[in-house]
Motif scaffolding. Structure first.
Motif, PDB file in Angstrom:
ATOM      1  N   ARG A 123      43.758  12.575  49.219  1.00 24.58           N
ATOM      2  CA  ARG A 123      42.709  11.804  48.541  1.00 24.58           C
ATOM      3  C   ARG A 123      41.317  12.381  48.784  1.00 24.58           C
ATOM      4  N   ILE A 124      41.232  13.711  48.778  1.00 29.53           N
ATOM      5  CA  ILE A 124      39.920  14.359  48.895  1.00 29.53           C
ATOM      6  C   ILE A 124      39.578  15.158  47.644  1.00 29.53           C
ATOM      7  N   ALA A 125      40.450  15.137  46.631  1.00 30.02           N
ATOM      8  CA  ALA A 125      40.183  15.907  45.415  1.00 30.02           C
ATOM      9  C   ALA A 125      38.896  15.457  44.741  1.00 30.02           C
ATOM     10  N   ASP A 126      38.636  14.145  44.732  1.00 25.13           N
ATOM     11  CA  ASP A 126      37.419  13.648  44.079  1.00 25.13           C
ATOM     12  C   ASP A 126      36.167  13.984  44.873  1.00 25.13           C
ATOM     13  N   LYS A 127      36.320  14.330  46.136  1.00 25.25           N
ATOM     14  CA  LYS A 127      35.181  14.726  46.967  1.00 25.25           C
ATOM     15  C   LYS A 127      34.916  16.222  46.859  1.00 25.25           C
ATOM     16  N   VAL A 128      35.985  17.018  46.825  1.00 27.63           N
ATOM     17  CA  VAL A 128      35.826  18.476  46.730  1.00 27.63           C
ATOM     18  C   VAL A 128      35.407  18.889  45.329  1.00 27.63           C
ATOM     19  N   ARG A 156      34.259  20.049  51.738  1.00 24.92           N
ATOM     20  CA  ARG A 156      33.183  20.909  51.241  1.00 24.92           C
ATOM     21  C   ARG A 156      33.264  20.988  49.709  1.00 24.92           C
ATOM     22  N   THR A 157      32.162  20.765  49.036  1.00 29.69           N
ATOM     23  CA  THR A 157      32.119  20.836  47.576  1.00 29.69           C
ATOM     24  C   THR A 157      32.544  22.222  47.096  1.00 29.69           C
ATOM     25  N   SER A 158      33.416  22.250  46.082  1.00 30.62           N
ATOM     26  CA  SER A 158      33.880  23.522  45.529  1.00 30.62           C
ATOM     27  C   SER A 158      34.200  23.321  44.055  1.00 30.62           C
ATOM     28  N   THR A 159      33.170  23.205  43.260  1.00 33.11           N
ATOM     29  CA  THR A 159      33.336  22.831  41.852  1.00 33.11           C
ATOM     30  C   THR A 159      33.164  23.982  40.877  1.00 33.11           C
ATOM     31  N   GLN A 160      32.568  25.070  41.327  1.00 34.07           N
ATOM     32  CA  GLN A 160      32.317  26.212  40.451  1.00 34.07           C
ATOM     33  C   GLN A 160      32.702  27.497  41.175  1.00 34.07           C
ATOM     34  N   VAL A 161      33.301  28.422  40.440  1.00 28.71           N
ATOM     35  CA  VAL A 161      33.752  29.673  41.022  1.00 28.71           C
ATOM     36  C   VAL A 161      32.580  30.646  41.150  1.00 28.71           C
ATOM     37  N   PHE A 162      32.398  31.168  42.346  1.00 29.41           N
ATOM     38  CA  PHE A 162      31.372  32.181  42.603  1.00 29.41           C
ATOM     39  C   PHE A 162      32.036  33.497  42.984  1.00 29.41           C
ATOM     40  N   GLY A 163      31.238  34.570  42.999  1.00 33.68           N
ATOM     41  CA  GLY A 163      31.744  35.882  43.345  1.00 33.68           C
ATOM     42  C   GLY A 163      30.809  36.608  44.281  1.00 33.68           C
ATOM     43  N   ASN A 167      42.465  10.591  38.086  1.00 32.18           N
ATOM     44  CA  ASN A 167      43.286  11.796  38.044  1.00 32.18           C
ATOM     45  C   ASN A 167      44.367  11.830  39.124  1.00 32.18           C
ATOM     46  N   TYR A 168      44.298  10.919  40.082  1.00 35.76           N
ATOM     47  CA  TYR A 168      45.295  10.951  41.149  1.00 35.76           C
ATOM     48  C   TYR A 168      46.693  10.646  40.630  1.00 35.76           C
ATOM     49  N   TYR A 169      46.777   9.873  39.560  1.00 34.51           N
ATOM     50  CA  TYR A 169      48.066   9.618  38.915  1.00 34.51           C
ATOM     51  C   TYR A 169      47.912   9.912  37.431  1.00 34.51           C
ATOM     52  N   SER A 170      48.759  10.784  36.919  1.00 34.03           N
ATOM     53  CA  SER A 170      48.629  11.190  35.525  1.00 34.03           C
ATOM     54  C   SER A 170      48.999  10.053  34.576  1.00 34.03           C
ATOM     55  N   MET A 171      48.473  10.164  33.377  1.00 28.68           N
ATOM     56  CA  MET A 171      48.707   9.151  32.352  1.00 28.68           C
ATOM     57  C   MET A 171      50.144   9.227  31.841  1.00 28.68           C
ATOM     58  N   ILE A 172      50.787   8.086  31.732  1.00 28.14           N
ATOM     59  CA  ILE A 172      52.131   8.028  31.172  1.00 28.14           C
ATOM     60  C   ILE A 172      52.019   8.193  29.661  1.00 28.14           C
TER      61      ILE A 172
END
Length: 631
Positions: free
Chosen positions: A538-543, A565-572, A609-614
Motif C-alpha cells: 500500500r505504498i504505490a499511491d505514495k511512490v 521516495r517519490t518516483s513518478t518520472q523517468v530520469f537519465g 488502482n489497488y483493485y482493478s475494475m471488474i
C-alpha cells in the motif's frame, strides 16, 4: 486451365470412390486431425500435450515477450516512438492490470474432471498430471485475487442446461481471504504429489508449489497488515482483516523454510565476476540451481522470443534495431555502495562542482554488483563489444557539441581540430531518437549473449523465470521481519547480499521496512514484481503520487533508501567527454542528470488502482458480483 481440369478430375474420382461406400460408413469416418477425449486419456504423453497448452496460457503480467510493460512504471524508459505515451499519461486507469479469466478456469476444471474419471493411466502418472493442473489453477486464482480481490471460486466445469434460467451458474465473489486460503490449501495438498525434482523447471514441482505458496501467503499477509479501510467491502470481497496478517506471515515463512531446508535449490554462483554471474543467472540453463519455475523457450521447436532483438545495444546489434528498454536513473541510483550506504551517482560534489572521471565507468565503481548485472552501463561490454554510450563533448566554456544520429560525425566543431569528429556515441544517447540509450543505459537482465539471439531469423531461447531461490530467501526475510524476528530476517538476506559483493553483513538493527523494500527492488528489477509489491505494501499511491520531479531529486539526494521516495518520472544520466586542451581535466568524462523530453507527465496511482475494475460484461451477466470500491 490444365490445373482446373485436373482439379475437376480429382473431385470426380473422389466422389466416385465415396459413392461406392455405404452412407453409414462414409458418415462414420473418423477425423484425422483430432483425437477423442477418451483416446487422449489412455496415453500419458497425449495428456501431457494437453497440459502443455494449459501451461502455455499461465498468466504473466510483465514478461520478456512484452518488453514495453517494464516501461509503465519507474524501472525503465520506452525508447520507441510508438511507446512514448507511457511517459505522457498522468493517471493509471482503474481497469489497469484487469484479469478475470473463467474460460481458462473452465479448461482446467474440465481437465481435472476427465483426469479423475480416467481409468487407463498408471496411478502415478494420473496423480502427477492432476496435481499439475491444480498447480496451474492455483496460479490463476492467485493472479486474479492479487488484481481483483475476491473472485468466485469455481472448481467444477459448469454446464448450461438451456432452460432459460442461468441463475444456478451465477456464483458470488468469495472473500479476498478465502481465495488466498484456497490457493494456499491447494498448494499444500499437492506439494507431496508433485516430484521433488530441482532439475525440472518448466513443469510444476514441489519446489514450485512451495515457492508459489510463500509468495501468495506473503501477499495476503501484507495486504492484511497494510490495507486501507477505504479499500474494503462489507462482505470481505475486498479487504483482509489486520488480525489475519500474523497467520499469513507464518504460513509464508513456513513454506519458505521448507523449500530452503529441503536443500534442492541454492543461489547461482558459477562465475567469479559477480556482475556477470548475476546476468548469467537468467540465461544459463545448464544445471542452474537457483531457478525453480519458468516459461521455457527452445530454438529446436521454433519456440523463441524477441527480447534480445528488441533490446540489444544499437551499435553492435545483429539487426538494425534494439535499445527499446532503457533502465532509469531512478533504478540505477537505488543500487547501494559496497559499504551498505546509499548515495547519488556523483555528477557533482557536495558544493555543486562538476566531478571529472578518467574512465567512463568510474562513476559506477564500488556499487552493488547487481547493478552491472541488471543494466548495461556506459563503457561496459555485451557480446565482447564495448557499448558506445556518450552524449557529446562539453567545451571549456560550457557549450555542448553533439549530434542527432548514432555515431554522428561533424566537421571542424572542436577548437583546434580540423576535419570530421565523432560527436555522439554509436548508442547515443540522443533525445527523442528511438532505440538510442535515451536514459544513458540499456537493459542487461534477460539479454541473450548467444550469437544469433539478436537476429530475426533465430531469436532467443532464454527462459522467463517466474520463481527463483533468491526471491524465496527474501520472502522468508520479510516474513520473519514482520513477525518481529529481525535477526532471522538478516540471516536470510545475507546470502543474497553476499553474492552481490555486499560483504558487510546487516545486523538485526539494520533491518527495517525500508531495507526490505530496497532489497527486493534491486534484486528483482525487471522480473515483474515491482507493481505487485508496491500494491500489497500500500505504498504505490505514495511512490507514484502524481508529483513532478526535477534533477534535484537525483543530485546529492538524501532519501534514496526510503521505501516511499517519490518516483513518478523517468530520469537519465548522460556522459560527456570534456574537451578543454591544456586543462588538467581535458579528455575526462562528466555526467549530467537529464529528463528525456518525451517524459511530459508524472505517473499517478490512486487508491482505486489497488483493485482493478471488474469488466462491465461480467457485472451484466452475473448480478451476484459486487463491484469493487472504485466502481
Amino acid at each position: 486451365m490444365k490445373k482446373y481440369i485436373y482439379t475437376l478430375a480429382a473431385v470426380a474420382v473422389l466422389s466416385f470412390a465415396q459413392s461406392c461406400k455405404k452412407d453409414s460408413e462414409f458418415l462414420d469416418k473418423k477425423p484425422t486431425s483430432t483425437l477423442a477425449v477418451d483416446a487422449v486419456w489412455k496415453d500419458p504423453n497425449l495428456v501431457l500435450s494437453v497440459l502443455g497448452d494449459l501451461y502455455d496460457t499461465f498468466p504473466d503480467f510483465q514478461r520478456t515477450e512484452s518488453w514495453w510493460l517494464f516501461a509503465d512504471f519507474d524501472e525503465g524508459f520506452a525508447s520507441a516512438g510508438g511507446d512514448y505515451f507511457r511517459h505522457q499519461n498522468i493517471d493509471y486507469s482503474y481497469d489497469s492490470w484487469n484479469y478475470w479469466d473463467y474460460g481458462y478456469i473452465r479448461q482446467l476444471n474440465l481437465f481435472l474432471k476427465r483426469g479423475e474419471e480416467a481409468t487407463e493411466l498408471a496411478a502415478a502418472d494420473k496423480a502427477r498430471l492432476i496435481a499439475e493442473a491444480r498447480f496451474i489453477r492455483a496460479g490463476v486464482y492467485f493472479e486474479m485475487v492479487k488484481r481483483m480481490g475476491g473472485v468466485p471460486i469455481i472448481t467444477v466445469p459448469l454446464e448450461y442446461d438451456y432452460s432459460g434460467n442461468p441463475e444456478y451458474l451465477q456464483f458470488p465473489r468469495a472473500k479476498e481471504s478465502e481465495v488466498y486460503d484456497f490457493v494456499i490449501a491447494e498448494l499444500e495438498a499437492i506439494k507431496t504429489i508433485l516430484p521433488d525434482d530441482a532439475g525440472q523447471k518448466a513443469r510444476a514441482t514441489k519446489g514450485a508449489a512451495l515457492a508459489m505458496e510463500t509468495r501468495a501467503a506473503l501477499y495476503a499477509a501484507s495486504s492484511a497488515k497494510y490495507g486501507y479501510s477505504q479499500l474494503s467491502l462489507p462482505g470481505g470481497e475486498v479487504g483482509i482483516p489486520a488480525s489475519a496478517a500474523s497467520g499469513y506471515y507464518t504460513k509464508a515463512l513456513n513454506a519458505a523454510k521448507e523449500l530452503i531446508n529441503g536443500g534442492k535449490y541454492s543461489l547461482y554462483t558459477k562465475n567469479p565476476n559477480l556482475s556477470e554471474n548475476f546476468a548469467s543467472l537468467f540465461t544459463d540453463k545448464a544445471n542452474n540451481p537457483e531457478v525453480i519455475f519458468v516459461k521455457d523457450y527452445k530454438l529446436k521447436t521454433n519456440r523463441t522470443h524477441g527480447f534480445t532483438i528488441d533490446n540489444q545495444p544499437r551499435s553492435s546489434a545483429e539487426e538494425a534495431q534494439g535499445g527499446r528498454l532503457n533502465p532509469s536513473l531512478n533504478l540505477v541510483q537505488s543500487f547501494e555502495k559496497l559499504d551498505n550506504t546509499y548515495a547519488s551517482l556523483a555528477s557533482v560534489d557536495g558544493s555543486g562542482n562538476t566531478v571529472y572521471y578518467t574512465n567512463i565507468g568510474d562513476i559506477f565503481a564500488g556499487r552493488d554488483a547487481r547493478l552491472a548485472g541488471t543494466v548495461i552501463l556506459p563503457g561496459s561490454q555485451f557480446k565482447s563489444k564495448t557499448v558506445d554510450i556518450w552524449a557529446g563533448y562539453q567545451l571549456g566554456d560550457g557549450s555542448i557539441v553533439t549530434g542527432n544520429a548514432f555515431a554522428q560525425t561533424r566537421d571542424n566543431v572542436l577548437p583546434g581540430i580540423t576535419g570530421s569528429v565523432q560527436v555522439v556515441g554509436g548508442d547515443g544517447p540522443v533525445d527523442g531518437l528511438e532505440f538510442s540509450a535515451q536514459s544513458g543505459f540499456y537493459v542487461r537482465k534477460y539479454l541473450d549473449p548467444a550469437p544469433g539471439s539478436g537476429q530475426i531469423g533465430t531469436r532467443s531461447e532464454v527462459w522467463w523465470v517466474r520463481y527463483r531461490y533468491a526471491e524465496v530467501l527474501l520472502n522468508a526475510a520479510e516474513a520473519a521481519f514482520e513477525l518481529g524476528d529481525a535477526a532471522t530476517a538478516a540471516q536470510y538476506m545475507k546470502p543474497v547480499r553476499d553474492r552481490a559483493g555486499l560483504t558487510t553483513a546487516l545486523t538485526a538493527a539494520n533491518i527495517s521496512f525500508d531495507r526490505i523494500v530496497h532489497e527486493r527492488k534491486v534484486e528483482l528489477a525487471f522480473e515483474g514484481h515491482e507493481l505487485w509489491d508496491m500494491k500489497r505494501w500500500r505504498i504505490a499511491d505514495k511512490v507514484w503520487n502524481g508529483s513532478n520531479m526535477s534533477t534535484t531529486d537525483f543530485v546529492n539526494a538524501t532519501n534514496i533508501g526510503s521505501a516511499t521516495r517519490t518516483s513518478t518520472q523517468v530520469f537519465g544520466l548522460w556522459p560527456y567527454k570534456y574537451y578543454n586542451p591544456g586543462n588538467v581535466n581535458n579528455g575526462k568524462y562528466i555526467f549530467k542528470v537529464i529528463k528525456p523530453s518525451r517524459v511530459t507527465a508524472a505517473h499517478r496511482f490512486r487508491l482505486g488502482n489497488y483493485y482493478s475494475m471488474i469488466p462491465q460484461g461480467v457485472l451484466n451477466g452475473n448480478p451476484k458480483i459486487v463491484r469493487n470500491p472504485n466502481q
